[in-house]
Structure formats: structure tokens, C-alpha cells
Design a protein around this motif. Structure first.
Motif: not given
Length: 410
Positions: A39-45
């Protein structure tokens, strides 16, 4: 934590996909041979779950969290069974902790979940509910994909939350069911204090399991296990024993107090300790004895062999029935390379013997106490490796007087 969860999940699900953040090669290595996606961008679960979408297939999908490492195989099986019950489209895990605190609350009508409300958004009446969300969801793959793609990020953090899937399912008229499990299984770990609490819960479970399998723990609360510790029935474990990774102890063996074992196998009716340390690569034969303040590393002791006191055996093979006297050591390291010591069967190694590897001592040999052994000893030989003693009459008294006078004069 991830290894614990993988072990239990692999017993229930056909395929595991581990979602990690960038630059986490060590975690990817731990997850192998299971599929790993980043997950390169941590945009939520919910966004994290979507990174594994290509591997969903057409069966049931569950989303788990690595900071909930103690979910049991049995609980995961119940979750999957509930999802597959007639008319159930989404199943989730829930618990009733002693202190619900700031957990999200699970709202229900009858047997169906109607909503998950976060503590910050809950009314006083909703905060009084003790059924709390554990975060784990399970649904069939096509429907799960649909819900994940419809999760919005219109919240203060601008993130895509997995819990919003519950609202989407309810809006679609799908029956959502909660599967309850113990707090010790579902507790999250977000601090060192919570990690210690989870470890305590795991140790309590492992102790109970060992005793149920016929192991005697004299003081259970003082014994610490690894998840892969194998103790057969009729093993006796005294207080304050620590089992590190990869330990197997066979039936009838006795582990005495304050011993530490890791990476070793102890055969039937052997006795270890007290105050013994078995390091990786150690194999202790049946009815062998490792006594107090003895350290053994990468060494095989034959059946009935003994090292009872104050001894170090590293990179060695000790034959059956051999006795290694107190204060003896194998000098296995020359500063660059490790070397091996081989001691045959029914050898008697006298106290305070230094065996400088590589060296071989043949069967039925006797090594005199205080020897330094640098050359091979033939079978049945008597080996002396020490200088001849010299007694000098009255010189001891004179030397003591001289030293005392020097001390008195400063």
C-alpha cells in the motif's frame, strides 16, 4: 504478531495476502511464502484492503489486522461459518471487554447488526453499549469488492474506513451478523503496555494448554513458552523456566528451576537444570543430565551422558554414558572459525578440563582433572595435559608474609 496471525489464518483460509507499507522488506520476508502487496499511499483500512483485490477470487474474503494477533483458528472458523449461514451477507467479530473504553460500539436489532458507531461520534446511550467492534469483516468476494469501491473518504482524516462497509451492507438490505469472541483474542495492540497485556494472555493460554496435555507445571505463572514449544505428556517443569523458539521436550523429561531453553530437543527421561542454558542446535539424549550452571550450544549429548556442574559444551558431540566433570569447557572458537570437539562413549572427563578444538577423545578414555587437551586422545587411553606439581617447603609462608608487609607499607 504477524506470524501468530498468519499461523492461525492459514489453518482456515485457502489463500493469504499480506498488505504492507513501503520499505518493509523485513515484514515481506516474514510473510513469505504468502502473497505480499504494498500500500504505497496510506489512505485508510478500506484502501489497504483494496490493494489485495486482484487476489480475492470468487469465494469468501476476510480482512484481518496484524495488530490483532491472537485471533484463534476456532474463532476464524466460526466467523466463516456465520458468513455462510443462510441469509447472512456480512459477518464481523465483536467482543465485550471489561473496559469498553474508546472502542467502536456495535449496534444491533435482534440478531442483526445495524451500525458501528465510533466512540467519538456515539451518544451517551450508545457508549453504554458493551458490544465492541474488533474490526474483522468477512463477505463473499464480489459483494466485498462492490462495497470497498463505494467507501467514501468524507471524514476529518480524508481516509477510507473499512467499518463503513457495514453501513453499505445495511443500506443494501444485507443481514450483518456479529460473532462474539473473548477480549483476550480480539484485543488490539497499539502500545508497549498493550503488547505486554497480549503476551500475558497468550502465556496464560499456553500454560493451560500444556497442563491439559499432561504437562506438570509446578508454578505455572512463572513459566514462559513460545507458541511453537512442544512438551509431551508427563514432562515436569519447575518454576521460572523460559522456553525460547523451537524447543521440543519428550515424555518423562524434567526441566528444573531457572533454566532457559531455545532451539533444542530434550529426549525421554532427561534432566535439565537447575540454572541450565540450552542454546540452539542442542540435542540431549534419553536419560542424559545437564546440571546447574551448564551451558550447551550446538552439541549432541548421547543417551545417559552427564555434564552436571559449571560446564560449557559448544560445537561438540558427547557419546552415550560419558561424564564431563565440573568446570570443563570446549574451546570451540579461535577468533575467526568455530571448531568441533568429539568425545566418544563412556569417557570420563575430569574436572576443570579444557578441550581445545578441533580435538577427538576416544571411547572409554579417561582425562585427568585439570588437563588442557590439545591433541587427540586414543580410545581407552589415560590423558594428562597438565604440568608436574612442584612443592617448595615453607615458601608459601614466606610469600604471604612478604605480600602482607608490602600491603602494610602502602
Amino acid at each position: 504478531m504477524l506470524a501468530h496471525l498468519i499461523a492461525n489464518a492459514a489453518a482456515v483460509f485457502d489463500k493469504l495476502v499480506v498488505v504492507i507499507g513501503p520499505e518493509m522488506a523485513d515484514v515481506a520476508e516474514l510473510a513469505a511464502p504468502h502473497t505480499v502487496v504494498v500500500q504505497h499511499e496510506r489512505l485508510g483500512t478500506a484502501h489497504a484492503a483494496l490493494q489485495a483485490e486482484a487476489y480475492f477470487g470468487e469465494g469468501d474474503v476476510a480482512v484481518l489486522y496484524a495488530d490483532n494477533p491472537l485471533i484463534s483458528e476456532q474463532t476464524l472458523s466460526r466467523l466463516l461459518a456465520e458468513r455462510r449461514s443462510p441469509g447472512v451477507g456480512l459477518a464481523l467479530l465483536a467482543m465485550r471487554p471489561q473496559d469498553p473504553g474508546r472502542y467502536g460500539r456495535v449496534l444491533t436489532e435482534g440478531s442483526n447488526v445495524t451500525r458501528i458507531v465510533e466512540w467519538a461520534d456515539a451518544t451517551p446511550a450508545e457508549r453504554a453499549i458493551d458490544l465492541c467492534n474488533a474490526g474483522v469483516l468477512c463477505a463473499d468476494a464480489p459483494t466485498f469488492r462492490h462495497w470497498l469501491h463505494n467507501v467514501k473518504n468524507d471524514n476529518t482524516k480524508g481516509e477510507y474506513y473499512l467499518t463503513d462497509v457495514v453501513d453499505l451492507a445495511v443500506a443494501d438490505g444485507v443481514n450483518v451478523r456479529a460473532v462474539e469472541a473473548a477480549e483476550d483474542e480480539l484485543r488490539g495492540i497499539n502500545s508497549r503496555a498493550e503488547l505486554a497485556q497480549a503476551e500475558a494472555a497468550l502465556q496464560q493460554h499456553l500454560r493451560a494448554q500444556a497442563m491439559a496435555n499432561g504437562v506438570t507445571l509446578v508454578a505455572p505463572e512463572t513459566v514462559f513458552f513460545c507458541a511453537d514449544t512442544v512438551l509431551e505428556a508427563d514432562v515436569l517443569v519447575e518454576p521460572h523456566v523460559v522456553f525460547g523458539p523451537s524447543v521440543t521436550v519428550r515424555s518423562g523429561a524434567e526441566i528444573k528451576a531457572f533454566s532457559h531453553l531455545e532451539g533444542c530437543t530434550v529426549q525421554t527421561d532427561a534432566i535439565i537444570g537447575p540454572y541450565a542454558r540450552l542454546r540452539p542446535g542442542t540435542q540431549v539424549g534419553a536419560k542424559a543430565r545437564i546440571g546447574n550452571f551448564v551451558e550447551v550450544k550446538n552439541t549432541t549429548l548421547g543417551d545417559g551422558a552427564k555434564a552436571n556442574h559449571l560446564t560449557y559444551l559448544g560445537d561438540a558431540t558427547v557419546g552415550a554414558g560419558t561424564n564431563v566433570g565440573a568446570g570443563s569447557i570446549t574451546c570451540n572458537y579461535d577468533g575467526v572459525f568455530k571448531h568441533r570437539t568429539t568425545i566418544g562413549e563412556h569417557v570420563f572427563v575430569g574436572s576443570n578440563t579444557i578441550m581445545v578444538a578441533p580435538v577427538n577423545i576416544g571411547g572409554n578414555a579417561l582425562v585427568a582433572a585439570g588437563s588442557v587437551i590439545t591433541k587427540d586422545v586414543p580410545a581407552e587411553a589415560l590423558a594428562f595435559g597438565r604440568p608436574r606439581q612442584t612443592n617448595m617447603p615453607e615458601r608459601g609462608k614466606l610469600l604471604k608474609e612478604s605480600l602482607k608487609a608490602r600491603k602494610d607499607n602502602g
